[in-house]
Structures are given as structure tokens and as C-alpha cells.
Write a protein that holds these residues in place. Structure first.
Motif, PDB file in Angstrom:
ATOM      1  N   SER A 113      -2.769  -6.159   8.420  1.00 48.02           N
ATOM      2  CA  SER A 113      -1.954  -4.998   8.054  1.00 48.02           C
ATOM      3  C   SER A 113      -0.571  -5.144   8.669  1.00 48.02           C
ATOM      4  O   SER A 113      -0.436  -5.325   9.891  1.00 48.02           O
ATOM      5  CB  SER A 113      -2.615  -3.703   8.542  1.00 48.02           C
ATOM      6  N   LEU A 114       0.430  -5.064   7.837  1.00 47.63           N
ATOM      7  CA  LEU A 114       1.809  -5.176   8.279  1.00 47.63           C
ATOM      8  C   LEU A 114       2.448  -3.792   8.165  1.00 47.63           C
ATOM      9  O   LEU A 114       2.635  -3.277   7.063  1.00 47.63           O
ATOM     10  CB  LEU A 114       2.560  -6.183   7.397  1.00 47.63           C
ATOM     11  N   LYS A 115       2.738  -3.173   9.311  1.00 47.01           N
ATOM     12  CA  LYS A 115       3.243  -1.811   9.335  1.00 47.01           C
ATOM     13  C   LYS A 115       4.695  -1.763   9.804  1.00 47.01           C
ATOM     14  O   LYS A 115       5.166  -2.657  10.489  1.00 47.01           O
ATOM     15  CB  LYS A 115       2.386  -0.938  10.257  1.00 47.01           C
ATOM     16  N   MET A 116       5.375  -0.694   9.433  1.00 48.08           N
ATOM     17  CA  MET A 116       6.736  -0.488   9.894  1.00 48.08           C
ATOM     18  C   MET A 116       6.765  -0.362  11.421  1.00 48.08           C
ATOM     19  O   MET A 116       5.912   0.284  12.026  1.00 48.08           O
ATOM     20  CB  MET A 116       7.331   0.770   9.253  1.00 48.08           C
ATOM     21  N   LEU A 117       7.733  -1.044  12.026  1.00 53.70           N
ATOM     22  CA  LEU A 117       7.941  -1.128  13.482  1.00 53.70           C
ATOM     23  C   LEU A 117       6.880  -1.976  14.180  1.00 53.70           C
ATOM     24  O   LEU A 117       6.816  -1.979  15.405  1.00 53.70           O
ATOM     25  CB  LEU A 117       8.027   0.251  14.125  1.00 53.70           C
ATOM     26  N   CYS A 146       0.822  -1.217   0.000  1.00 53.85           N
ATOM     27  CA  CYS A 146       0.000   0.000   0.000  1.00 53.85           C
ATOM     28  C   CYS A 146       0.852   1.262   0.000  1.00 53.85           C
ATOM     29  O   CYS A 146       0.481   2.263  -0.613  1.00 53.85           O
ATOM     30  CB  CYS A 146      -0.915   0.000   1.216  1.00 53.85           C
ATOM     31  N   SER A 147       1.967   1.227   0.705  1.00 54.18           N
ATOM     32  CA  SER A 147       2.868   2.371   0.782  1.00 54.18           C
ATOM     33  C   SER A 147       4.226   1.873   1.248  1.00 54.18           C
ATOM     34  O   SER A 147       4.423   0.677   1.470  1.00 54.18           O
ATOM     35  CB  SER A 147       2.319   3.433   1.744  1.00 54.18           C
ATOM     36  N   ARG A 148       5.167   2.801   1.430  1.00 58.79           N
ATOM     37  CA  ARG A 148       6.498   2.413   1.889  1.00 58.79           C
ATOM     38  C   ARG A 148       6.470   1.879   3.311  1.00 58.79           C
ATOM     39  O   ARG A 148       7.414   1.233   3.750  1.00 58.79           O
ATOM     40  CB  ARG A 148       7.445   3.605   1.803  1.00 58.79           C
ATOM     41  N   GLY A 149       5.389   2.152   4.036  1.00 61.15           N
ATOM     42  CA  GLY A 149       5.313   1.708   5.428  1.00 61.15           C
ATOM     43  C   GLY A 149       4.167   0.778   5.729  1.00 61.15           C
ATOM     44  O   GLY A 149       3.885   0.491   6.899  1.00 61.15           O
ATOM     45  N   LEU A 150       3.475   0.276   4.691  1.00 57.98           N
ATOM     46  CA  LEU A 150       2.307  -0.572   4.936  1.00 57.98           C
ATOM     47  C   LEU A 150       2.142  -1.607   3.828  1.00 57.98           C
ATOM     48  O   LEU A 150       2.178  -1.288   2.640  1.00 57.98           O
ATOM     49  CB  LEU A 150       1.043   0.290   5.016  1.00 57.98           C
ATOM     50  N   VAL A 151       1.949  -2.866   4.250  1.00 57.89           N
ATOM     51  CA  VAL A 151       1.626  -3.970   3.348  1.00 57.89           C
ATOM     52  C   VAL A 151       0.425  -4.700   3.927  1.00 57.89           C
ATOM     53  O   VAL A 151       0.364  -4.961   5.138  1.00 57.89           O
ATOM     54  CB  VAL A 151       2.805  -4.951   3.192  1.00 57.89           C
ATOM     55  N   GLU A 152      -0.554  -5.026   3.079  1.00 58.70           N
ATOM     56  CA  GLU A 152      -1.727  -5.771   3.521  1.00 58.70           C
ATOM     57  C   GLU A 152      -1.640  -7.212   3.028  1.00 58.70           C
ATOM     58  O   GLU A 152      -1.370  -7.453   1.845  1.00 58.70           O
ATOM     59  CB  GLU A 152      -3.007  -5.117   3.017  1.00 58.70           C
ATOM     60  N   LEU A 153      -1.861  -8.164   3.945  1.00 60.39           N
ATOM     61  CA  LEU A 153      -1.833  -9.589   3.620  1.00 60.39           C
ATOM     62  C   LEU A 153      -3.238 -10.164   3.725  1.00 60.39           C
ATOM     63  O   LEU A 153      -4.010  -9.778   4.616  1.00 60.39           O
ATOM     64  CB  LEU A 153      -0.913 -10.333   4.589  1.00 60.39           C
ATOM     65  N   GLU A 154      -3.577 -11.082   2.839  1.00 63.70           N
ATOM     66  CA  GLU A 154      -4.858 -11.790   2.923  1.00 63.70           C
ATOM     67  C   GLU A 154      -4.581 -13.260   3.194  1.00 63.70           C
ATOM     68  O   GLU A 154      -3.775 -13.883   2.502  1.00 63.70           O
ATOM     69  CB  GLU A 154      -5.674 -11.623   1.634  1.00 63.70           C
ATOM     70  N   TRP A 155      -5.275 -13.796   4.203  1.00 65.07           N
ATOM     71  CA  TRP A 155      -5.046 -15.170   4.636  1.00 65.07           C
ATOM     72  C   TRP A 155      -6.314 -16.006   4.467  1.00 65.07           C
ATOM     73  O   TRP A 155      -7.425 -15.532   4.733  1.00 65.07           O
ATOM     74  CB  TRP A 155      -4.640 -15.204   6.107  1.00 65.07           C
ATOM     75  N   LEU A 156      -6.106 -17.239   4.066  1.00 68.81           N
ATOM     76  CA  LEU A 156      -7.179 -18.228   4.085  1.00 68.81           C
ATOM     77  C   LEU A 156      -7.004 -19.105   5.324  1.00 68.81           C
ATOM     78  O   LEU A 156      -5.872 -19.373   5.739  1.00 68.81           O
ATOM     79  CB  LEU A 156      -7.131 -19.117   2.845  1.00 68.81           C
ATOM     80  N   PRO A 157      -8.095 -19.572   5.926  1.00 70.59           N
ATOM     81  CA  PRO A 157      -7.950 -20.504   7.050  1.00 70.59           C
ATOM     82  C   PRO A 157      -7.360 -21.825   6.576  1.00 70.59           C
ATOM     83  O   PRO A 157      -7.269 -22.091   5.371  1.00 70.59           O
ATOM     84  CB  PRO A 157      -9.384 -20.668   7.559  1.00 70.59           C
ATOM     85  N   ALA A 158      -6.947 -22.649   7.509  1.00 70.90           N
ATOM     86  CA  ALA A 158      -6.298 -23.917   7.166  1.00 70.90           C
ATOM     87  C   ALA A 158      -7.175 -24.813   6.305  1.00 70.90           C
ATOM     88  O   ALA A 158      -6.675 -25.586   5.480  1.00 70.90           O
ATOM     89  CB  ALA A 158      -5.886 -24.648   8.439  1.00 70.90           C
ATOM     90  N   ASP A 159      -8.520 -24.701   6.469  1.00 71.24           N
ATOM     91  CA  ASP A 159      -9.406 -25.559   5.684  1.00 71.24           C
ATOM     92  C   ASP A 159      -9.686 -24.985   4.294  1.00 71.24           C
ATOM     93  O   ASP A 159     -10.408 -25.585   3.491  1.00 71.24           O
ATOM     94  CB  ASP A 159     -10.723 -25.785   6.429  1.00 71.24           C
ATOM     95  N   GLY A 160      -9.147 -23.810   3.983  1.00 66.99           N
ATOM     96  CA  GLY A 160      -9.299 -23.230   2.654  1.00 66.99           C
ATOM     97  C   GLY A 160     -10.632 -22.566   2.392  1.00 66.99           C
ATOM     98  O   GLY A 160     -10.939 -22.225   1.240  1.00 66.99           O
ATOM     99  N   ASP A 161     -11.439 -22.331   3.423  1.00 62.14           N
ATOM    100  CA  ASP A 161     -12.757 -21.720   3.259  1.00 62.14           C
ATOM    101  C   ASP A 161     -12.583 -20.236   2.923  1.00 62.14           C
ATOM    102  O   ASP A 161     -12.241 -19.419   3.779  1.00 62.14           O
ATOM    103  CB  ASP A 161     -13.570 -21.884   4.537  1.00 62.14           C
ATOM    104  N   SER A 162     -12.854 -19.869   1.657  1.00 60.72           N
ATOM    105  CA  SER A 162     -12.636 -18.490   1.214  1.00 60.72           C
ATOM    106  C   SER A 162     -13.613 -17.503   1.845  1.00 60.72           C
ATOM    107  O   SER A 162     -13.376 -16.292   1.809  1.00 60.72           O
ATOM    108  CB  SER A 162     -12.737 -18.410  -0.311  1.00 60.72           C
TER     109      SER A 162
END
Length: 290
Positions: free
Chosen positions: A277-281, A254-270
Motif C-alpha cells: 500500500s502506497l499512501k500519501m506522506l 484506490c483513492s486520491r491518497g492510496l495506491v496498491e502495488l502487486e509485486w512478484l518475487p525475483a524468481d517470478g513465482d506467482s
């Protein structure tokens, strides 16, 4: 304190002596201004963290304030970022009064905030200390020999600086090797907490990467941001370890200080997809696989 005082007193005595131009001192230049300013801007403007870096004392006080307000993990992380932000290595040099007066060389030690400093107290393990002792002996006895002069002294000092750098690198490599041997002997993955330092692009592959610092190990590592493969067969298998490596379904920078991740559960239920949100620090769980 007594050791520092002894080294400082000897350095001042040598710098103002008749043999000053043959005396070995140790200086420490201020951090690279451009890199230090980038760190200042990132901490204050982007993250809202108070930071002052005009001298070593203000850096120390700023770090201590972060420890008190945000805790040890954040404090260690910012210390690491400070070391990476243009901090120079202290070096031995042969004092030259003319060069110092002309501003070509500064004897100032930034980290200690001393005008003059040298290594005098450990001649049994450091050769520069021996060089210092030889000049001191000549001053005390009124002699004009028994120490290295001119090009010989400069060449010896450069060798000492080179050996110091090589020793530091060797120590880091040994630490890494011993830790790898330990992990493989445990036959398990190593779980700990890391702090996100930066997002960027790999210079060779141009793929998205994230730099994470682990305060428990005192190490940082840059790893690729990757999503889950289309087929489970694409996963690598890691010996007999009974753990599962999960990857995000997708990610978006999203920016130099933010990345967004999307996860599926272990059973794959979409329908139960989650977003992180993965932010700096930010503190994140990490696993080290031997």
C-alpha cells in the motif's frame, strides 16, 4: 535580529517620510487562500495532523510540532508542501501612501509579520538597497534629488524583481546540473528515501503519476506509475551499473491518497505475490538513475 531590526526601522522611517512615494519597500502577501485551505483540509481531515495557518507564527509552530511528533523527514516534507500551497514570493515595490490607505497595496510582510520592511543593509550586493540609501541620503541632507522617481523608480523595481526570480531559477538549474554531473562521475545509482506528496494524472498523457519529495536533496519529482513489461527485453539497460530495476506486476489507484502495488518475487513465482500500500506522506525508497 539586528539586521531585521535595521531593515524594519528604515522601512518605517521611509513610509512616514516626506519622500515616502519614492521609497522602495519589500512586502510579502499571504498565501493563496484556496490552496492554503486545501492543505489545511488534507493535513487535518485526511491525515489527522494538527495544522494552523492563520499567520506565519502559527505555521512555524505547526511545523515545529510535526518535527517533534513525526521526525525530521515528515517535518521537511510538510514544509515543502507549505511552500507549494500558494505561498507567495516577497517583492520590492515603490511605496504609495494613497494606494496603501485605499487598501490597493499592503506593505505587510507575511513571513516576518512586519507592518513595514525593506532591504537596507546590503547595498554592495543588492540594487534596491542602493535605491533605499539614496532616498535616505536625500532625507538626511534635505535634498530633493539624487534618487529615482515615479515611472523610473517603478520600472527599476520591476527589473529587480525579475532579476531575483531569474537568479532563483538559475540557482535551481545549476544545482540540478552539478548533481547530475556528480552522479555520472560516480557511475552508480543514488539511493535515498522519499516521501509521497500526491497522486494524480499527467496533464498531457493522462497516465497515473506520483509526486515524491526527497528531503535529503530538497527536491520533488513527479514520475509515472508503471508496471513491469511483458518481456524482459522491454527493460532499458543502464550502462555498466550492476543493479536491477524492478517494477510492480500491476498497480491499482484506490483513492486520491492510496495506491496498491502487486509485486512478484525475483524468481517470478506467482504464488508468492505480495501487495504493497502506497499512501500519501508514506516514506518510500527511491533511486535516482543518472
Amino acid at each position: 535580529e539586528l539586521m531585521l531590526l535595521a531593515n524594519r526601522c528604515v522601512a518605517m522611517h521611509l513610509a512616514h517620510s516626506r519622500l515616502s512615494d519614492f521609497s522602495v519597500l519589500r512586502n510579502h502577501e499571504p498565501p493563496n487562500r484556496e490552496k492554503a485551505d486545501k492543505l489545511l483540509k488534507m493535513l487535518t481531515e485526511n491525515l489527522g495532523i494538527y495544522w494552523e495557518s492563520k499567520d506565519a507564527g502559527s505555521i512555524y509552530r505547526s511545523c515545529q510540532g510535526i518535527y517533534r511528533k513525526y521526525g525530521a523527514t515528515m517535518g521537511l516534507c510538510v514544509e515543502m508542501m507549505t511552500m507549494r500551497a500558494g505561498m507567495m514570493q516577497a517583492k520590492y515595490f515603490v511605496y504609495n501612501n494613497e494606494e496603501v490607505c485605499n487598501g490597493e497595496v499592503s506593505p505587510h510582510h507575511f513571513a516576518l509579520n512586519f507592518d513595514y520592511y525593506t532591504h537596507f543593509t546590503s547595498p554592495i550586493r543588492r540594487y534596491p538597497d542602493v535605491m533605499v540609501h539614496r532616498v535616505l541620503d536625500a532625507l538626511l541632507t534635505g535634498s530633493d534629488d539624487g534618487f529615482q522617481r515615479n515611472d523610473d523608480a517603478h520600472e527599476q523595481v520591476e527589473k529587480c524583481n525579475g532579476k531575483k526570480t531569474s537568479t532563483r531559477r538559475c540557482s535551481d538549474q545549476i544545482d540540478r546540473a552539478v548533481f547530475c554531473i556528480y552522479l555520472r562521475a560516480q557511475k552508480s545509482w543514488f539511493y535515498t528515501i522519499g516521501t509521497v506528496l500526491a497522486f494524480g494524472k499527467d496533464k498531457k498523457t493522462r497516465s497515473d503519476v506520483v509526486t515524491v519529495y526527497c528531503s535529503q536533496l530538497g527536491r520533488e519529482s513527479t514520475v509515472a506509475l508503471i508496471s513491469a513489461p511483458a518481456s524482459p527485453a522491454d527493460f532499458h539497460h543502464f550502462g555498466d551499473v550492476d543493479d536491477t530495476l524492478m517494477l510492480p506486476e500491476s498497480f491499482r489507484v484506490c483513492s486520491r491518497g492510496l495506491v496498491e502495488l502487486e509485486w512478484l518475487p525475483a524468481d517470478g513465482d506467482s504464488t508468492r505475490r505480495t501487495r504493497q500500500s502506497l499512501k500519501m506522506l508514506a516514506c518510500v525508497p527511491i533511486v535516482i538513475i543518472p
